[in-house]
Motif scaffolding. Structure first.
Motif, PDB file in Angstrom:
ATOM      1  N   ALA A 112       0.830  -1.101   0.156  1.00 11.16           N
ATOM      2  CA  ALA A 112       0.008   0.044  -0.239  1.00 11.16           C
ATOM      3  C   ALA A 112       0.938   1.134  -0.084  1.00 11.16           C
ATOM      4  CB  ALA A 112      -0.841  -0.017   1.299  1.00 11.16           C
ATOM      5  N   ASP A 113       1.982   1.192   0.945  1.00 11.72           N
ATOM      6  CA  ASP A 113       2.791   2.456   0.936  1.00 11.72           C
ATOM      7  C   ASP A 113       3.588   2.637  -0.364  1.00 11.72           C
ATOM      8  OD1 ASP A 113       4.058   4.241   2.134  1.00 11.72           O
ATOM      9  OD2 ASP A 113       5.498   3.217   3.355  1.00 11.72           O
ATOM     10  N   GLN A 114       3.594   1.378  -1.066  1.00  9.74           N
ATOM     11  CA  GLN A 114       4.674   1.590  -2.397  1.00  9.74           C
ATOM     12  C   GLN A 114       3.585   2.276  -3.474  1.00  9.74           C
ATOM     13  OE1 GLN A 114       5.511  -2.097  -4.000  1.00  9.74           O
ATOM     14  NE2 GLN A 114       6.811  -2.852  -2.294  1.00  9.74           N
ATOM     15  N   ALA A 115       2.445   1.773  -3.379  1.00 11.79           N
ATOM     16  CA  ALA A 115       1.479   2.371  -4.578  1.00 11.79           C
ATOM     17  C   ALA A 115       1.152   4.010  -4.163  1.00 11.79           C
ATOM     18  CB  ALA A 115      -0.048   1.681  -4.307  1.00 11.79           C
ATOM     19  N   GLU A 116       1.030   4.211  -2.970  1.00 15.79           N
ATOM     20  CA  GLU A 116       0.890   5.718  -2.570  1.00 15.79           C
ATOM     21  C   GLU A 116       2.180   6.642  -2.832  1.00 15.79           C
ATOM     22  OE1 GLU A 116       1.229   8.736  -0.009  1.00 15.79           O
ATOM     23  OE2 GLU A 116       2.216   7.305   1.018  1.00 15.79           O
ATOM     24  N   ARG A 117       3.494   6.045  -2.767  1.00 16.51           N
ATOM     25  CA  ARG A 117       4.668   6.839  -2.806  1.00 16.51           C
ATOM     26  C   ARG A 117       4.650   7.182  -4.634  1.00 16.51           C
ATOM     27  NH1 ARG A 117       8.512   7.053   1.050  1.00 16.51           N
ATOM     28  NH2 ARG A 117       7.635   6.682   3.009  1.00 16.51           N
ATOM     29  N   VAL A 118       4.570   5.706  -5.220  1.00 13.88           N
ATOM     30  CA  VAL A 118       4.570   5.828  -6.631  1.00 13.88           C
ATOM     31  C   VAL A 118       3.766   6.885  -7.106  1.00 13.88           C
ATOM     32  CG1 VAL A 118       4.274   4.670  -8.794  1.00 13.88           C
ATOM     33  CG2 VAL A 118       5.286   3.475  -6.982  1.00 13.88           C
ATOM     34  N   ALA A 119       2.344   7.082  -6.770  1.00 12.92           N
ATOM     35  CA  ALA A 119       1.489   8.066  -7.197  1.00 12.92           C
ATOM     36  C   ALA A 119       2.065   9.352  -6.910  1.00 12.92           C
ATOM     37  CB  ALA A 119       0.096   7.671  -6.517  1.00 12.92           C
ATOM     38  N   ARG A 120       2.644   9.578  -5.669  1.00 10.02           N
ATOM     39  CA  ARG A 120       3.005  10.919  -4.948  1.00 10.02           C
ATOM     40  C   ARG A 120       4.145  11.358  -5.935  1.00 10.02           C
ATOM     41  NH1 ARG A 120       4.666  10.522   0.516  1.00 10.02           N
ATOM     42  NH2 ARG A 120       7.034  10.504  -0.484  1.00 10.02           N
ATOM     43  N   VAL A 121       5.210  10.569  -6.147  1.00  5.59           N
ATOM     44  CA  VAL A 121       6.416  10.977  -6.910  1.00  5.59           C
ATOM     45  C   VAL A 121       6.273  11.150  -8.321  1.00  5.59           C
ATOM     46  CG1 VAL A 121       8.065  10.253  -5.305  1.00  5.59           C
ATOM     47  CG2 VAL A 121       7.403   8.826  -6.959  1.00  5.59           C
ATOM     48  N   LEU A 122       5.218  10.395  -8.761  1.00  5.74           N
ATOM     49  CA  LEU A 122       4.888  10.711 -10.281  1.00  5.74           C
ATOM     50  C   LEU A 122       4.212  11.956 -10.573  1.00  5.74           C
ATOM     51  CD1 LEU A 122       3.511   7.228 -11.616  1.00  5.74           C
ATOM     52  CD2 LEU A 122       5.418   8.252 -12.460  1.00  5.74           C
ATOM     53  N   GLU A 123       3.636  12.628  -9.631  1.00  3.74           N
ATOM     54  CA  GLU A 123       2.909  13.797  -9.769  1.00  3.74           C
ATOM     55  C   GLU A 123       4.166  14.856  -9.457  1.00  3.74           C
ATOM     56  OE1 GLU A 123      -0.400  14.203  -6.801  1.00  3.74           O
ATOM     57  OE2 GLU A 123       0.069  16.425  -7.340  1.00  3.74           O
ATOM     58  N   LEU A 124       4.957  14.450  -8.539  1.00  2.00           N
ATOM     59  CA  LEU A 124       5.957  15.561  -8.412  1.00  2.00           C
ATOM     60  C   LEU A 124       6.789  15.919  -9.412  1.00  2.00           C
ATOM     61  CD1 LEU A 124       6.560  16.696  -5.213  1.00  2.00           C
ATOM     62  CD2 LEU A 124       8.362  14.954  -5.250  1.00  2.00           C
ATOM     63  N   VAL A 125       7.057  14.882 -10.341  1.00  2.00           N
ATOM     64  CA  VAL A 125       7.869  15.083 -11.512  1.00  2.00           C
ATOM     65  C   VAL A 125       6.739  15.278 -12.853  1.00  2.00           C
ATOM     66  CG1 VAL A 125       9.873  13.899 -10.775  1.00  2.00           C
ATOM     67  CG2 VAL A 125       8.232  12.622 -12.019  1.00  2.00           C
ATOM     68  N   GLU A 126       5.576  15.424 -12.439  1.00  2.88           N
ATOM     69  CA  GLU A 126       4.603  15.598 -13.560  1.00  2.88           C
ATOM     70  C   GLU A 126       4.431  14.395 -14.704  1.00  2.88           C
ATOM     71  OE1 GLU A 126       5.004  19.659 -15.348  1.00  2.88           O
ATOM     72  OE2 GLU A 126       5.117  20.371 -13.389  1.00  2.88           O
ATOM     73  N   LEU A 127       4.573  13.198 -14.197  1.00  2.00           N
ATOM     74  CA  LEU A 127       4.526  12.219 -14.821  1.00  2.00           C
ATOM     75  C   LEU A 127       3.214  11.452 -14.673  1.00  2.00           C
ATOM     76  CD1 LEU A 127       8.042  10.492 -15.383  1.00  2.00           C
ATOM     77  CD2 LEU A 127       6.520  11.705 -17.301  1.00  2.00           C
ATOM     78  N   ASP A 128       2.289  11.848 -13.748  1.00  2.00           N
ATOM     79  CA  ASP A 128       1.095  11.215 -13.441  1.00  2.00           C
ATOM     80  C   ASP A 128       0.361  10.808 -14.778  1.00  2.00           C
ATOM     81  OD1 ASP A 128       1.284  13.798 -13.393  1.00  2.00           O
ATOM     82  OD2 ASP A 128      -0.620  14.065 -11.949  1.00  2.00           O
ATOM     83  N   ALA A 177      14.430   8.116  -7.494  1.00  2.00           N
ATOM     84  CA  ALA A 177      15.481   8.497  -6.542  1.00  2.00           C
ATOM     85  C   ALA A 177      14.578   9.197  -5.330  1.00  2.00           C
ATOM     86  CB  ALA A 177      16.606   9.539  -7.154  1.00  2.00           C
ATOM     87  N   LEU A 178      13.486   9.742  -5.708  1.00  2.00           N
ATOM     88  CA  LEU A 178      12.799  10.361  -4.668  1.00  2.00           C
ATOM     89  C   LEU A 178      11.849   9.642  -3.974  1.00  2.00           C
ATOM     90  CD1 LEU A 178      12.011  13.927  -6.669  1.00  2.00           C
ATOM     91  CD2 LEU A 178      13.520  13.578  -4.706  1.00  2.00           C
ATOM     92  N   ALA A 179      11.455   8.481  -4.412  1.00  2.00           N
ATOM     93  CA  ALA A 179      10.585   7.526  -3.924  1.00  2.00           C
ATOM     94  C   ALA A 179      10.666   7.096  -2.460  1.00  2.00           C
ATOM     95  CB  ALA A 179      10.271   6.261  -4.894  1.00  2.00           C
ATOM     96  N   GLN A 185      11.585  22.510 -12.954  1.00  2.00           N
ATOM     97  CA  GLN A 185      11.007  21.631 -12.029  1.00  2.00           C
ATOM     98  C   GLN A 185      11.806  21.326 -10.980  1.00  2.00           C
ATOM     99  OE1 GLN A 185      10.015  18.509 -14.989  1.00  2.00           O
ATOM    100  NE2 GLN A 185       7.874  18.980 -14.567  1.00  2.00           N
ATOM    101  N   LEU A 186      13.122  21.128 -11.274  1.00  2.00           N
ATOM    102  CA  LEU A 186      14.139  20.485 -10.148  1.00  2.00           C
ATOM    103  C   LEU A 186      14.073  21.419  -9.140  1.00  2.00           C
ATOM    104  CD1 LEU A 186      16.001  18.244  -9.205  1.00  2.00           C
ATOM    105  CD2 LEU A 186      17.874  19.531 -10.291  1.00  2.00           C
ATOM    106  N   LEU A 187      14.090  22.718  -9.181  1.00  2.00           N
ATOM    107  CA  LEU A 187      14.249  23.849  -8.381  1.00  2.00           C
ATOM    108  C   LEU A 187      13.006  23.821  -7.409  1.00  2.00           C
ATOM    109  CD1 LEU A 187      15.794  27.280  -9.604  1.00  2.00           C
ATOM    110  CD2 LEU A 187      16.573  25.666  -7.786  1.00  2.00           C
ATOM    111  N   ALA A 188      11.861  23.725  -8.185  1.00  2.00           N
ATOM    112  CA  ALA A 188      10.434  23.796  -7.573  1.00  2.00           C
ATOM    113  C   ALA A 188      10.364  22.531  -6.557  1.00  2.00           C
ATOM    114  CB  ALA A 188       9.295  23.629  -8.354  1.00  2.00           C
ATOM    115  N   LEU A 189      10.884  21.383  -6.939  1.00  2.00           N
ATOM    116  CA  LEU A 189      10.912  20.208  -6.315  1.00  2.00           C
ATOM    117  C   LEU A 189      12.031  20.205  -4.821  1.00  2.00           C
ATOM    118  CD1 LEU A 189      10.927  16.900  -8.154  1.00  2.00           C
ATOM    119  CD2 LEU A 189      12.365  17.178  -6.245  1.00  2.00           C
ATOM    120  N   TRP A 190      13.000  21.058  -5.329  1.00  2.00           N
ATOM    121  CA  TRP A 190      13.979  21.019  -4.119  1.00  2.00           C
ATOM    122  C   TRP A 190      13.661  22.054  -3.111  1.00  2.00           C
ATOM    123  CZ3 TRP A 190      16.908  26.079  -3.576  1.00  2.00           C
ATOM    124  CH2 TRP A 190      17.760  25.882  -2.713  1.00  2.00           C
TER     125      TRP A 190
END
Lengths: 260, 260
Positions: free
Chosen positions: A113-129, A152-154, A180-185
């Protein structure tokens, strides 16, 4: 707040080759503080990638010492203290984008469950949802590199080590990813060590710019950037930006120009 | 979409060619009045197949199911496991690999009679010959596959502090699959040849090799050709079956990708 996250003192690394010893790093000392965005810039052979690999315990120094999060680099690696982004995305072609991001999570034993939640979150973070079920070879180079950053962020590493992650991409894509990287940082407050050979990229991204020179690989200048944390792309046309870029260029020239 | 040839081109064309060859063969044999003992017409071979279905079936079960497939299964599993062991233990790489190399060079006509002496006249000795023949191609191809990952991919696993088993199952084995299937395709053909030829050196009164050698003696050439036809068909289907599984397992490999 100003806690030192990565601390190197008198670090040296000599490779033994058939043509004799090569001094990839010589007496390098540097402190990286929590939340810093540090760029390493220099010509090829200056040891910037080697330095990053030493932080990641992928190379072993032959002299001096380094601590990461207060412990040895090897222990930090075993603690999964950092995420590493390579020059190429290096996604596994038999795994989907989601599967690739899940890879470190599976290895580190996160729950399903944690895996799925994290994958969804970082995909959104790098705009790949929306691309979770695609395979890497179905995506452009820029999207693949973003997926590798998401990978690397997951997991919860406070440190991000990036080795020329955008070097193979065209300038327009690179500008976009830099933004994007700056925003993420700013959002994640990670400590980032970033290797590049582009002066504008280094100045645009960093709070601290480390200029390195080759033969032997060493630090020739460390520049603390006065630029604010909030940086639109237009900041690159301001006098402050151009002044720092000049100083970087001078540093590169000083450490270079004697034999080529 | 990549340009996939139409169904007609993929299946119809080779089928048409095959039928044309058969028709020409028939006309040639009838037109020139070729003696049956030299070359029977396709119609005569077909008649022999229909007449002797029961015998052909018994031979097929004996040679293909019991001899070739059992041997292929045992040999492939043994080769695969040996490759994993050799990969893990350097001592075995130095010791076992040269021995396997040597065994691979043994001529089948020498191995077959020895196997008959060891395992008796029935299918077990044929399976043993097949094991010896397929072991090496699987071993060598799997070893090459396990070495096929690049440094960056292995470094990535290292940054995750992944165990040997995790690196093996999540990276090296998937990456090895295209190589393993190359070995399997070679082995599928070898297994059939091995099982048939091994029967020349002693077998019960059934089996495709046994039938071919005895029918040649009795000038029952149409029956020889019937067995050849069955064996060729079996080999093609077996190969096609391996290719289908390969396509399913290594869909991600550049040689297997279709479209986007």
């Amino acid at each position: 707040m100003n806690r030192s996250v990565i601390s190197a003192s008198d670090l040296s690394l000599t490779f033994q080759t058939n043509d004799g010893p090569v001094h990839a790093l010589k007496d390098v000392s540097l402190d990286i503080h929590k939340g810093d965005f540090v760029s390493f810039i220099g010509p090829s052979g200056c040891g910037k990638t080697t330095f990053l690999r030493v932080m990641a315990d992928l190379e072993h120094p032959t002299g001096g010492s380094i601590t990461v999060n207060g412990v040895s680099a090897a222990e930090a690696r075993r603690n999964r203290a950092y995420g590493y982004v390579f020059q190429a995305a290096g996604l596994y072609p038999w795994r989907t984008i989601g599967g690739n991001i899940r890879l470190p999570l599976e290895i580190m034993g996160y729950s399903k469950a944690d895996q799925a939640e994290r994958v969804a979150r970082v995909l959104e973070l790098v705009e790949l949802d929306g691309f979770e079920k695609k395979f890497p070879w179905q995506l452009s180079g820029g999207m693949q590199q973003r997926a590798s950053i998401a990978r690397a962020l997951a997991f919860d590493a406070d440190i991000l080590l990036m080795d020329e992650p955008f070097g193979a991409l065209d300038e327009i894509v690179r500008d976009h990813l830099n933004e994007q990287l700056l925003a993420l940082w700013r959002r994640t407050e990670k400590t980032i060590a970033f290797v590049t050979h582009s002066i504008p990229e280094a100045v645009y991204l960093s709070t601290k710019i480390v200029v390195m020179s080759p033969r032997p690989g060493r630090i020739s200048d460390v520049i603390d950037s006065p630029l604010p944390k909030e940086r639109p792309l237009e900041i690159r046309d301001t006098p402050e930006f151009i002044e720092i870029a000049h100083r970087v260029r001078d540093g590169l020239r000083a450490g270079h120009g004697y034999d080529d | 979409m990549t340009g996939q040839p139409s169904l007609f081109l993929r299946i119809g064309l080779p089928l048409g060619f095959g039928i044309a060859v058969l028709v020409l063969w028939e006309l040639f044999v009838v037109g020139f009045n070729i003696p049956r003992a030299i070359l029977p017409a396709p119609s005569e071979i077909w008649a022999a197949i229909q007449r002797s279905t029961a015998i052909l079936w018994v031979d097929w079960v004996q040679t293909v199911l019991k001899g070739a497939l059992t041997g292929l299964l045992i040999g492939a599993v043994a080769g695969f496991v040996a490759a994993l062991a050799i990969d893990r233990v350097d001592f075995l790489r130095r010791g076992l690999l040269p021995v396997a190399n040597f065994v691979a060079a043994l001529p089948i006509v020498g191995v077959a009679p020895i196997m008959v002496m060891w395992f008796g006249f029935d299918w077990q000795s044929k399976a043993a010959v097949v094991v010896v023949m397929v072991f090496f191609p699987i071993l060598v191809n799997t070893l090459a596959g396990l070495a096929a990952t690049d440094r960056m991919q292995r470094d990535l696993m290292r940054t995750y502090s992944a165990s040997h088993a995790q690196t093996l199952t999540k990276l090296r084995l998937p990456a090895a699959m295209p190589f393993v299937f190359n070995g399997l395709k070679i082995s599928a053909t070898l297994a059939l040849i091995g099982a048939i030829v091994a029967e020349y050196f002693g077998s019960p009164t059934k089996g495709m090799g046994f039938r071919i050698s005895t029918e040649v003696g009795r000038l029952g050439i149409d029956m020889v050709w019937a067995e050849i036809a069955v064996s060729a068909l079996t080999g093609t289907v077996l190969y096609g079956f391996v290719v289908l599984i390969e396509r399913w397992v290594t869909f991600w490999h550049p040689s297997q990708r279709r479209g986007r």
